[in-house]
Design an enzyme around this catalytic site. Structure first.
Site, PDB file in Angstrom:
ATOM      1  N   HIS A 250       0.948  -1.394   0.122  1.00 39.91           N
ATOM      2  CA  HIS A 250       0.070   0.053   0.147  1.00 39.91           C
ATOM      3  C   HIS A 250       0.918   1.250  -0.040  1.00 39.91           C
ATOM      4  O   HIS A 250       2.172   1.221  -0.133  1.00 39.91           O
ATOM      5  CB  HIS A 250      -1.300   0.082   1.258  1.00 39.91           C
ATOM      6  CG  HIS A 250      -0.540  -0.195   2.561  1.00 39.91           C
ATOM      7  ND1 HIS A 250       0.095   0.950   2.985  1.00 39.91           N
ATOM      8  CD2 HIS A 250      -0.345  -1.273   3.374  1.00 39.91           C
ATOM      9  CE1 HIS A 250       0.915   0.627   4.084  1.00 39.91           C
ATOM     10  NE2 HIS A 250       0.266  -0.629   4.220  1.00 39.91           N
TER      11      HIS A 250
ATOM     12  N   CYS B 199       0.013  -6.264  15.126  1.00 40.27           N
ATOM     13  CA  CYS B 199       1.334  -5.790  15.379  1.00 40.27           C
ATOM     14  C   CYS B 199       2.191  -6.808  15.606  1.00 40.27           C
ATOM     15  O   CYS B 199       3.359  -6.403  15.524  1.00 40.27           O
ATOM     16  CB  CYS B 199       1.409  -4.992  16.915  1.00 40.27           C
ATOM     17  SG  CYS B 199       0.320  -3.792  17.035  1.00 40.27           S
TER      18      CYS B 199
ATOM     19  N   LYS C 241      -7.923   8.279   9.059  1.00 41.37           N
ATOM     20  CA  LYS C 241      -7.373   7.141   8.632  1.00 41.37           C
ATOM     21  C   LYS C 241      -7.645   6.241   7.622  1.00 41.37           C
ATOM     22  O   LYS C 241      -9.052   6.362   7.292  1.00 41.37           O
ATOM     23  CB  LYS C 241      -7.496   6.050  10.260  1.00 41.37           C
ATOM     24  CG  LYS C 241      -6.179   5.328  10.235  1.00 41.37           C
ATOM     25  CD  LYS C 241      -6.682   4.323  11.381  1.00 41.37           C
ATOM     26  CE  LYS C 241      -5.740   3.171  11.296  1.00 41.37           C
ATOM     27  NZ  LYS C 241      -4.655   2.803  12.296  1.00 41.37           N
TER      28      LYS C 241
ATOM     29  N   HIS D 194      -4.713  -1.171  15.466  1.00 39.43           N
ATOM     30  CA  HIS D 194      -5.580  -2.184  14.787  1.00 39.43           C
ATOM     31  C   HIS D 194      -6.964  -2.089  15.113  1.00 39.43           C
ATOM     32  O   HIS D 194      -7.708  -2.799  14.608  1.00 39.43           O
ATOM     33  CB  HIS D 194      -4.836  -3.449  14.970  1.00 39.43           C
ATOM     34  CG  HIS D 194      -3.507  -3.456  14.099  1.00 39.43           C
ATOM     35  ND1 HIS D 194      -2.166  -3.419  14.938  1.00 39.43           N
ATOM     36  CD2 HIS D 194      -3.401  -3.609  12.779  1.00 39.43           C
ATOM     37  CE1 HIS D 194      -1.377  -3.183  13.899  1.00 39.43           C
ATOM     38  NE2 HIS D 194      -1.893  -3.474  12.795  1.00 39.43           N
TER      39      HIS D 194
ATOM     40  N   HIS E 283       4.213   1.575   2.181  1.00 38.39           N
ATOM     41  CA  HIS E 283       5.207   0.797   1.740  1.00 38.39           C
ATOM     42  C   HIS E 283       5.991   1.535   0.525  1.00 38.39           C
ATOM     43  O   HIS E 283       7.261   1.534   0.579  1.00 38.39           O
ATOM     44  CB  HIS E 283       4.541  -0.564   1.147  1.00 38.39           C
ATOM     45  CG  HIS E 283       4.064  -1.215   2.281  1.00 38.39           C
ATOM     46  ND1 HIS E 283       2.987  -2.138   2.139  1.00 38.39           N
ATOM     47  CD2 HIS E 283       4.287  -1.705   3.696  1.00 38.39           C
ATOM     48  CE1 HIS E 283       2.376  -2.773   3.269  1.00 38.39           C
ATOM     49  NE2 HIS E 283       3.330  -2.485   4.286  1.00 38.39           N
TER      50      HIS E 283
ATOM     51  N   LYS F 186     -10.736   0.413   4.300  1.00 36.26           N
ATOM     52  CA  LYS F 186     -11.516  -0.014   3.282  1.00 36.26           C
ATOM     53  C   LYS F 186     -13.066   0.400   3.411  1.00 36.26           C
ATOM     54  O   LYS F 186     -13.448   0.845   2.404  1.00 36.26           O
ATOM     55  CB  LYS F 186     -11.477  -1.449   2.980  1.00 36.26           C
ATOM     56  CG  LYS F 186      -9.979  -1.967   2.625  1.00 36.26           C
ATOM     57  CD  LYS F 186     -10.154  -3.150   1.574  1.00 36.26           C
ATOM     58  CE  LYS F 186      -8.796  -3.590   0.931  1.00 36.26           C
ATOM     59  NZ  LYS F 186      -8.021  -4.507   1.597  1.00 36.26           N
TER      60      LYS F 186
ATOM     61  N   CYS G 161      -1.323  -8.970  19.989  1.00 37.04           N
ATOM     62  CA  CYS G 161      -2.050  -8.451  18.712  1.00 37.04           C
ATOM     63  C   CYS G 161      -1.544  -8.900  17.619  1.00 37.04           C
ATOM     64  O   CYS G 161      -0.136  -8.835  17.335  1.00 37.04           O
ATOM     65  CB  CYS G 161      -1.852  -6.878  19.023  1.00 37.04           C
ATOM     66  SG  CYS G 161      -2.422  -6.138  17.445  1.00 37.04           S
TER      67      CYS G 161
ATOM     68  N   CYS H  11      -6.163  -2.574  20.553  1.00 35.80           N
ATOM     69  CA  CYS H  11      -4.810  -2.335  20.222  1.00 35.80           C
ATOM     70  C   CYS H  11      -5.157  -0.663  19.390  1.00 35.80           C
ATOM     71  O   CYS H  11      -6.079  -0.850  18.497  1.00 35.80           O
ATOM     72  CB  CYS H  11      -4.442  -3.024  19.190  1.00 35.80           C
ATOM     73  SG  CYS H  11      -3.045  -2.254  18.169  1.00 35.80           S
TER      74      CYS H  11
HETATM   75  O1  ME8 Z   1       5.853  -3.511  10.456  1.00 38.28           O
HETATM   76  N1  ME8 Z   1       2.040   5.730   6.319  1.00 38.28           N
HETATM   77  O2  ME8 Z   1       5.763  -4.277   8.139  1.00 38.28           O
HETATM   78  P1  ME8 Z   1       4.599  -3.554   7.545  1.00 38.28           P
HETATM   79  C1  ME8 Z   1       3.458   5.697   6.234  1.00 38.28           C
HETATM   80  N2  ME8 Z   1       7.327  -6.350   8.943  1.00 38.28           N
HETATM   81  N3  ME8 Z   1       4.145   4.618   6.174  1.00 38.28           N
HETATM   82  C2  ME8 Z   1       3.394   3.476   6.396  1.00 38.28           C
HETATM   83  C3  ME8 Z   1       1.981   3.379   6.522  1.00 38.28           C
HETATM   84  C4  ME8 Z   1       1.580   4.725   6.517  1.00 38.28           C
HETATM   85  N4  ME8 Z   1       0.084   4.648   6.598  1.00 38.28           N
HETATM   86  N5  ME8 Z   1       1.758   2.262   6.492  1.00 38.28           N
HETATM   87  C5  ME8 Z   1       2.848   1.465   6.490  1.00 38.28           C
HETATM   88  C6  ME8 Z   1       5.942  -4.237   9.274  1.00 38.28           C
HETATM   89  N6  ME8 Z   1       4.087   2.152   6.291  1.00 38.28           N
HETATM   90  C7  ME8 Z   1       7.268  -5.256   9.733  1.00 38.28           C
HETATM   91  C8  ME8 Z   1       8.793  -4.605   9.957  1.00 38.28           C
HETATM   92  S1  ME8 Z   1      11.079  -4.537   9.905  1.00 38.28           S
HETATM   93  C9  ME8 Z   1      12.352  -5.364  10.266  1.00 38.28           C
HETATM   94  C10 ME8 Z   1       9.547  -5.367   9.812  1.00 38.28           C
HETATM   95  C11 ME8 Z   1       5.421   1.671   6.108  1.00 38.28           C
HETATM   96  O3  ME8 Z   1       4.038  -4.080   6.480  1.00 38.28           O
HETATM   97  C12 ME8 Z   1       6.400   2.411   6.989  1.00 38.28           C
HETATM   98  O4  ME8 Z   1       7.618   2.230   6.461  1.00 38.28           O
HETATM   99  O5  ME8 Z   1       3.387  -3.266   8.501  1.00 38.28           O
HETATM  100  C13 ME8 Z   1       5.935   1.324   8.295  1.00 38.28           C
HETATM  101  O6  ME8 Z   1       6.924   1.360   9.322  1.00 38.28           O
HETATM  102  C14 ME8 Z   1       5.907   0.216   7.359  1.00 38.28           C
HETATM  103  O7  ME8 Z   1       5.395   0.489   6.158  1.00 38.28           O
HETATM  104  C15 ME8 Z   1       5.528  -1.174   8.064  1.00 38.28           C
HETATM  105  O8  ME8 Z   1       5.299  -2.127   7.471  1.00 38.28           O
END
Ligand code: ME8
Length: 510
Positions: free
Chosen positions: A18, A129, A297, A147, A21, A300, A126, A144
């Protein structure tokens, strides 16, 4: 040439990539390209986090074979990053054997050092998380806060890592350098989490419940906790235990992330490293969260989720990269299709694109598609070039994650100034007067040279379009090899033949 190692979080594959990412990965790419411009050797990693309960539940829901599911989803992230022209040096998947080897080695080492022990435990988990929560972490409804769901009560025998032993060390280290965490206010958030004694970290899950993970080397009934596994990607990527280059990169490591995962990165991760005698990360750079227009926020159910691929379809990879870079600093920022489109039309089509088109087309017509030679440089024209060179040098030298929007603001300020200069100089009037010939050449040369510097400055943000613009001016795209790029007036070759002149950012009516 200072080496730099930039990392993004590795992303869960429980759904499609999304906007968030896309954001962190584009920012890392911009920083990598800026570092290369500064002449710094840079290594950039991103990838996918493919273990744990959350991914496992998604696989089970899909009904697909796990390996096929994981590859398919990981590829979707990679395809998005390729569409966005991300120049990563390493795309890690935690299912890689090289990574499993590191995780297994680290666990065995900590076990040998008696830093891991087994006990019965009851906690509130959770899955969103992938973390146990304390009552005090939950909102007033027992959910949480990230979430909006209650965590699940879990009673299990598990392995624990004695992180409590390192709390005092961690606090001291956090206070040792004000540049460690930026924006600095996130350090206060971390320190607040350290007021209470740290609980030891549960680093295992029984296979009977979670089968998607790396088996513990000292107990085959268990897999490794997903965060413990995932954090280690950062050292796998630069050859921990196998490469002589490990220290070169690791000693200059910069972790990029949003504010959601600071606890795991700034508390657990440095402690894990300390326990295996590896230096802690050098820097943490944290950005805010993308929310929908009006500050809601994204969800969907609210119909305000923005899909990155849709945004690329709408305004192209550079149009989307530009929006992300312009709008997000250290705190939350808003996104919607309308906002992305209006930024594209205002800043890119009407301002930058139009400026480029006016100047280049004018010179193309009057000077047979070549950069006009100068017989004299007028001081006011030179001053304009010096202003652009100085701004560009300063911006590239000082740019960090949260100041990326400044790079855009400076570029737009330069574009405004160039537009005004062109209007005021009005070369279309001067060109008809024989005595003004030298001045016309000087003005037009200065305008083109300033456009060259402007598009060089914008290359890290809009690499594809900036390259097209530079070629159209008879210049070269900025190289991708580490070589210090200095902005100097008069870098554009006189008489150079223009390349293809394209409409850089056609207006999009929607
Ligand atoms: O936490 N706004 O993965 P994740 C800005 N796998 N950035 C965002 C965002 C948003 N609304 N949503 C996600 C994880 N991100 C673990 C990480 S690392 C060793 C393991 C981005 O798929 C941002 O970089 O939930 C956030 O920190 C990350 O995606 C979380 O990705």
């Amino acid at each position: 040439m200072a080496p730099r190692y930039y990392t993004t979080p590795i992303y869960y594959v429980n759904g499609d990539p999304h906007i968030g990412h896309a954001h962190t990965t584009v920012m890392g790419d911009i920083l990598k390209r800026l570092n290369l411009m500064r002449g710094d050797d840079t290594f950039y990693s991103t990838g996918t986090d493919e273990h744990g309960q959350k991914n496992q539940e998604a696989i089970e829901k899909s009904g697909m074979d796990a390996e096929i599911y994981l590859s398919k989803l990981s590829d979707r992230f990679r395809e998005l990053f390729d569409r966005l022209n991300i120049q990563y040096d390493c795309y890690i998947r935690t299912t890689f054997e090289s990574h499993k080897t590191v995780v297994t080695k680290v666990l065995a080492h900590l076990h040998e050092k008696a830093l891991i022990y087994k006990k019965d435990y009851t906690g509130l988990y959770c899955v969103g998380c992938e973390q146990f929560k304390k009552e005090s972490d939950l909102d007033g409804h027992g959910n949480c806060p990230d979430h909006q769901r209650p965590p699940i009560k879990q009673t299990e025998t598990n392995y624990f890592f004695k992180i409590s032993l390192f709390q005092d060390w961690l606090k001291k280290w956090l206070m040792s350098d004000d540049n460690l965490i930026q924006p600095l206010f996130y350090r206060n958030e971390v320190l607040a989490m350290l007021v209470e004694p740290l609980e030891d970290l549960c680093i295992s899950r029984p296979k009977s419940r979670v089968w998607l993970g790396i088996e513990l080397p000292f107990d085959t009934d268990y897999v490794t906790y997903v965060w413990f596994d995932a954090l280690l990607n950062y050292i796998t990527n630069v050859g921990y235990g196998i490469s002589s280059d490990f220290d070169k990169w690791w000693n200059n490591s910069i972790h990029l992330m949003a504010k959601d995962i600071i606890k795991t990165h700034i508390i657990y991760w440095p402690i894990m490293l300390k326990a295996i005698d590896v230096a802690p990360p050098s820097r943490f750079r944290i950005h805010g969260y993308w929310v929908g227009e009006g500050g809601q926020k994204m969800a969907k159910s609210l119909g305000n989720v923005i899909e990155p691929n849709d945004m690329i379809d709408l305004v192209g990879p550079d149009g989307f990269r530009f929006y992300l870079a312009k709008s997000m600093g250290g705190t939350d920022a808003q996104i919607s299709k309308a906002l992305v489109l209006s930024t594209y039309n205002t800043d890119l089509a009407n301002n930058l694109g139009n400026l480029h088109s006016r100047v280049v087309k004018f010179v193309d017509k009057r000077f047979a598609g070549r950069v006009p030679p100068k017989t004299r440089t007028f001081p006011e024209d030179r001053a304009l070039q010096e202003y652009v060179a100085e701004k560009a040098n300063e911006t590239v030298m000082n740019c960090d994650l949260i100041s990326i929007p400044n790079l855009i603001a400076t570029s737009l300020e330069i574009a405004d100034r160039l537009n005004l200069y062109f209007n005021d100089a009005a070369p279309w009037k001067m060109v008809k007067i024989e005595e003004e010939k030298e001045r016309v050449h000087s003005v037009l040369y200065a305008m083109l040279d300033c456009l060259r510097m402007l598009f060089e400055l914008l290359t890290p943000v809009i690499p594809e379009t900036a390259s097209k613009a530079l070629v159209s001016l008879g210049s070269k795209p900025v190289g991708v090899a580490a070589a210090r790029h200095t902005f100097l007036p008069d870098g554009l070759r006189q008489h150079a033949t223009f390349g293809e002149i394209v409409d850089l950012f056609p207006r999009i009516d929607n």
